[in-house]
Write an enzyme that holds these catalytic residues in place. Sequence first.
Site, mmCIF file in Angstrom:
data_model
loop_
_atom_site.group_PDB
_atom_site.id
_atom_site.type_symbol
_atom_site.label_atom_id
_atom_site.label_comp_id
_atom_site.label_asym_id
_atom_site.label_seq_id
_atom_site.Cartn_x
_atom_site.Cartn_y
_atom_site.Cartn_z
ATOM 1 C CG LEU A 84 -20.868 -4.392 33.198
ATOM 2 C CD1 LEU A 84 -22.046 -4.256 32.331
ATOM 3 C CD2 LEU A 84 -20.176 -5.547 32.669
ATOM 4 C CE LYS A 115 -24.701 -0.553 31.827
ATOM 5 N NZ LYS A 115 -25.283 0.393 33.051
#
Length: 611
Positions: A84, A115
């Site tokens: 990401l 996350k």
Amino acid sequence: MPPTPPHQRIAELRSLLQKASYAYYSLDAPIMEDSVYDGLYRELEALEAAQPDLITPDSPTQRVGDTPAEQFVSVRHRVPLYSLENAFNLEELRAWDERWRRITDEPAQYVCELKIDGSAIALTYKNGVLVRGATRGDGVTGEDITQNIRTIRAIPLRLNVNDPPPVLEVRGEAFLPLDVFEQINAERQESGEPLFANPRNAAAGTLRQLDPRVAARRRLDFFAYSLQAPEGGLLLPCQEAALNTLQDLGFRVNPNRRTCPTLEAVMTYYDTWDSQRHDLGYLTDGVVVKLNDFRLQEELGFTQKFPRWAIALKYPAEEAPTVVERISVNVGRTGAVTPLAELRPLQLAGTTVARATLHNQDHINELDVRVGDTVVVRKAGEIIPEVVRVLPELRPQGTEPFVLPSHCPECGQPVVDLEDEAVVRCINASCPAIVKGALVHWAGRGALDIEGLGERWVEQFVDLGLVQTVADLYDLTLDQLVALERMGQKSAQNLLAAIERSKAQPWDQVLYGLGIRHVGSVNAQTLARAFPSVELLAGAEVEAIAQVYGIGPEIAQSVHQWFRIEANQALVNRLQDAGVTLIGTQSIASTEGVLKGKTVVITGTLPTLSR
Ligand code: IVH
């Protein structure tokens, strides 16, 4: 009623155990008592043992294999694992938002997820059965770690669905909960093994353990965050639906996800979790923002490295510089001599940090940390702060490398440097630091849990010669306590009552409290279950102890040796005389046959289960 034929009973047991396991590990909503689960599990084990040809790889009994791998095999991911793009503030988040909006003007919703700071893994299910688990690797090629993945209870071996797609790819994050991480490191510290720097490294190291029994003991956890059916069979409109489906299929999915209509709502989600993340019990290093609509995701596609439809909004780093004012040396209850950096206090991750562990001499040498140095300190979650590195440019003149003392700073006896241990130890059994440490451990949580008995009183007990071993606690009198500095009548009574109550703590907690090397609370539970009295354990041969599932030869050796030492035998006798619990009871609720509805209390040896 005719008895259920074995194959049918097996199928029913598997299905029920799978449901129970899912409720327990994935939904955090147990549907049966552990003892009932254990009873059914044992019945299944017995049926399978009688008819091994009925064993299938997706049976709940087949999670932990017992053949270590020689090495891991490389595997190519069918769909690559992208990473990401990172954003560190609102401007960077806005910039990402504007970028994708230039490509399309479709309206969009965002899905926010935590996350998780662990290791990405990819799972492949064929016709609903887990056939492969792999590390991310470089995103294109990873390593086949199926044996270890199978030990993770939050990952189903078989999907909870009647008509599974031919192939299902599930991705998610494997991680170690903080309490498990701390326990692993405490055990490694005790045995002088190098410590894991953080839960992420520990998780990655565990996933790459060649022996699945070691991985099973480390209790990894997992959150699923993506699913794909590359050969068709599942049509889902959006990420929100995918997460819900993952949960229905049997995976643990993080409950703190949220669909947000605007970037402002995304920022509120981020701020909320930035302040609440320290209460989660696992580490998160930011939030992941994804566009919800799968059609939109497809339209936007990927850059070389990242999806255009997602971004990680990271929390600020929890590292900061400070100065080492002193290096002190601490002697723990096992005699381990550990250096500590005394720091110019600084604010880190919301708390004031004034000390950081330097672990051992090797670690000091590696960092080359010296008194006066400016160092980078890191603290993440509830983890002990540590010195990450030295800034050599800021080293003052005339500093000296730090060397640990050759004699114990508490009792003055020479310390010993045992082979294959990273730490040096004081081995004087009556060293006040060791005696105090043993008492604090005995009174601590998970052991005898004696309320009110902390370091402050232990110091006085030992310094005044009132207490030399944990057994002496049970001889303390009210007069002795009242005579202590700052001890009132009421607190003395309370403390005596708490000491009295501790006699009823269960056998496994007492065993843990004894502080035998390598016997942390998990090993203590395992041992106490296999040896439900102190006599059985004290009399057991090394081989018998090592045979217990989850107990390795090193632990067995340590336990065996402990009970061979005369002073320890005397201690156990005194504890027995004092009325401390040195025997366990195990009750299982039987579900079938003549024992139906009765609770049976068993003493003796039972095969242990990982649960
Ligand atoms: S989505 C293409 N969701 O973060 C989308 N990743 O820096 C790829 N991670 O390698 C990932 N929690 O290991 C996603 N809820 C979450 C995540 C997550 C943790 C990790 C993942 C990835 C890394 C990217």
